[in-house]
Design an enzyme around this catalytic site. Structure first.
Site, PDB file in Angstrom:
ATOM      1  CG  ASP A   1      23.625   0.755  35.063  1.00 59.30           C
ATOM      2  OD1 ASP A   1      22.708   1.233  34.368  1.00 59.30           O
ATOM      3  OD2 ASP A   1      23.624  -0.415  35.470  1.00 59.30           O
TER       4      ASP A   1
ATOM      5  CD  GLU B   1      28.584  -3.358  39.189  1.00 60.53           C
ATOM      6  OE1 GLU B   1      27.639  -3.875  39.821  1.00 60.53           O
ATOM      7  OE2 GLU B   1      29.321  -3.979  38.416  1.00 60.53           O
TER       8      GLU B   1
ATOM      9  CG  HIS C   1      30.015  -8.449  42.162  1.00 70.61           C
ATOM     10  ND1 HIS C   1      29.100  -8.171  43.144  1.00 70.61           N
ATOM     11  CD2 HIS C   1      29.327  -8.385  41.003  1.00 70.61           C
ATOM     12  CE1 HIS C   1      27.916  -7.961  42.627  1.00 70.61           C
ATOM     13  NE2 HIS C   1      28.026  -8.087  41.313  1.00 70.61           N
TER      14      HIS C   1
ATOM     15  CD  GLU D   1      32.714  -5.047  36.263  1.00 65.91           C
ATOM     16  OE1 GLU D   1      31.570  -4.781  36.687  1.00 65.91           O
ATOM     17  OE2 GLU D   1      32.920  -5.656  35.197  1.00 65.91           O
TER      18      GLU D   1
ATOM     19  CG  ASP E   1      32.241  -8.124  38.323  1.00 62.46           C
ATOM     20  OD1 ASP E   1      32.807  -7.421  39.191  1.00 62.46           O
ATOM     21  OD2 ASP E   1      31.044  -7.983  38.003  1.00 62.46           O
TER      22      ASP E   1
ATOM     23  CG  HIS F   1      26.959  -2.167  35.240  1.00 59.87           C
ATOM     24  ND1 HIS F   1      25.700  -1.968  35.769  1.00 59.87           N
ATOM     25  CD2 HIS F   1      27.373  -3.370  35.709  1.00 59.87           C
ATOM     26  CE1 HIS F   1      25.371  -2.990  36.529  1.00 59.87           C
ATOM     27  NE2 HIS F   1      26.364  -3.862  36.514  1.00 59.87           N
TER      28      HIS F   1
END
Length: 319
Positions: free
Chosen positions: A195, A173, A122, A146, A120, A222
């Site tokens: 999500d 996400e 992020h 990700e 991830d 997610h």
């Protein structure tokens, strides 16, 4: 310290979409309980008997990652996810790149060739930094990378990262509707990550999944959240052909005050065996919430906030 603090907040439509998601999940639960069937039966019926799940591991050093990944394998999980880095400068050093590669190498060795790990990013990497590192990760074969760029850059810069690597790129996400997902699907992502608690609930996530299917894109939803969110997404997973794997928060490293099973009357509904979750058979979302535990937690309350990170010059860094 810089005189102006940049603070990332959810856009207004994300707040509205999250509110709609809560209502949508509740209405599907009521409908399923009314008919006495799981929600996935109302969505067209199951397309699989079990869903693969992965767990989170944390650690700042390769040895920590190796230990946590080995523990997950011993617990039966065949896939894990970890953060690719901590604070990352806009164009960081060779040391920073090697640190990420070291974490990834440790995860790969611990998960072995028959296991998977995902990284991830992020949104902590700028597009140039993400492009620099993704090709170097290719020999380690992560399941996916990700959120390599921030969501506000994904519509016009994500393709640059996709084109720089053979690795599957995942994102979603912080996208909240089919309209949000269309540009990243067109950019060539391999895995979509809506999500269910923020992207309009079960109804909109099913539409996102159908749109993703037309692009030959898989779903890894997610869900580092609580039992209702996971229950809702499992219902989607069992009725949706293009689901790859499901995130879940059992034992997640940053959650120190509660866990996934704390608010369930019967925690066995999330009994993961060998990295899989059996198809839920209970009516509605298939979970019963312990109202006493919820009320007790509500009296305590919480004020969890993401940490504020800063670069060495005092400017805001993405957490």
């Amino acid at each position: 310290m810089a005189g102006h603090d940049q603070v990332r907040v959810l856009p207004r439509w994300a707040v509205f979409s999250s509110a709609v998601a809560g209502l949508d999940q509740a209405l599907w639960d009521i409908a399923g309980k009314s008919y006495g069937v799981p929600v996935h039966q109302l969505l067209g019926g199951p397309v699989r008997d079990r869903a693969r799940v992965y767990g989170w591991i944390g650690g700042d050093e390769p040895a920590e990652i190796a230990d946590r990944a080995a523990e997950m394998r011993a617990a039966g999980f065949t896939a894990v996810k970890l953060n690719a880095s901590g604070r990352m400068s806009p164009l960081d050093t060779t040391v920073a790149i090697d640190r990420t590669l070291g974490l990834a190498a440790a995860a790969r060795e611990a998960m072995r060739p028959d296991g998977d790990f995902a990284l991830d990013f992020h949104g902590r990497f700028t597009t140039p930094m993400a492009r620099r590192i993704v090709s170097e990760l290719e020999p380690l074969r992560p399941l996916f990378v990700e959120e390599p760029v921030l969501p506000e850059h994904s519509s016009h810069r994500l393709r640059d990262v996709v084109d720089a690597t053979t690795l599957p790129i995942a994102t979603g996400e912080r996208l909240y509707s089919r309209a949000d997902f269309l540009p990243v699907l067109q950019a060539g992502i391999a895995v979509a990550q809506p999500d269910v608690s923020h992207a309009g609930g079960i109804s909109e996530c099913r539409r996102i999944a159908a749109l993703a299917e037309t692009f030959d894109v898989l779903l890894a939803p997610h869900c580092p959240l609580g039992p209702i969110a996971l229950a809702a997404y499992l219902q989607v997973d069992f009725a949706t052909p293009n689901v790859l794997i499901q995130e879940q928060s059992l034992g997640i490293h940053y959650n120190t005050t509660s866990d996934l099973l704390d608010y369930l009357v019967d925690p066995s509904v999330f009994a993961f065996a060998d990295g899989w979750c059996a198809r839920p058979t209970g009516a509605g979302l298939g979970v019963e919430i312990d109202e006493v535990a919820v009320r007790r937690a509500a009296r305590t309350g919480h004020r969890w906030r993401g940490p504020i990170w800063r670069h060495p010059d005092g400017s805001f860094a993405e957490w």
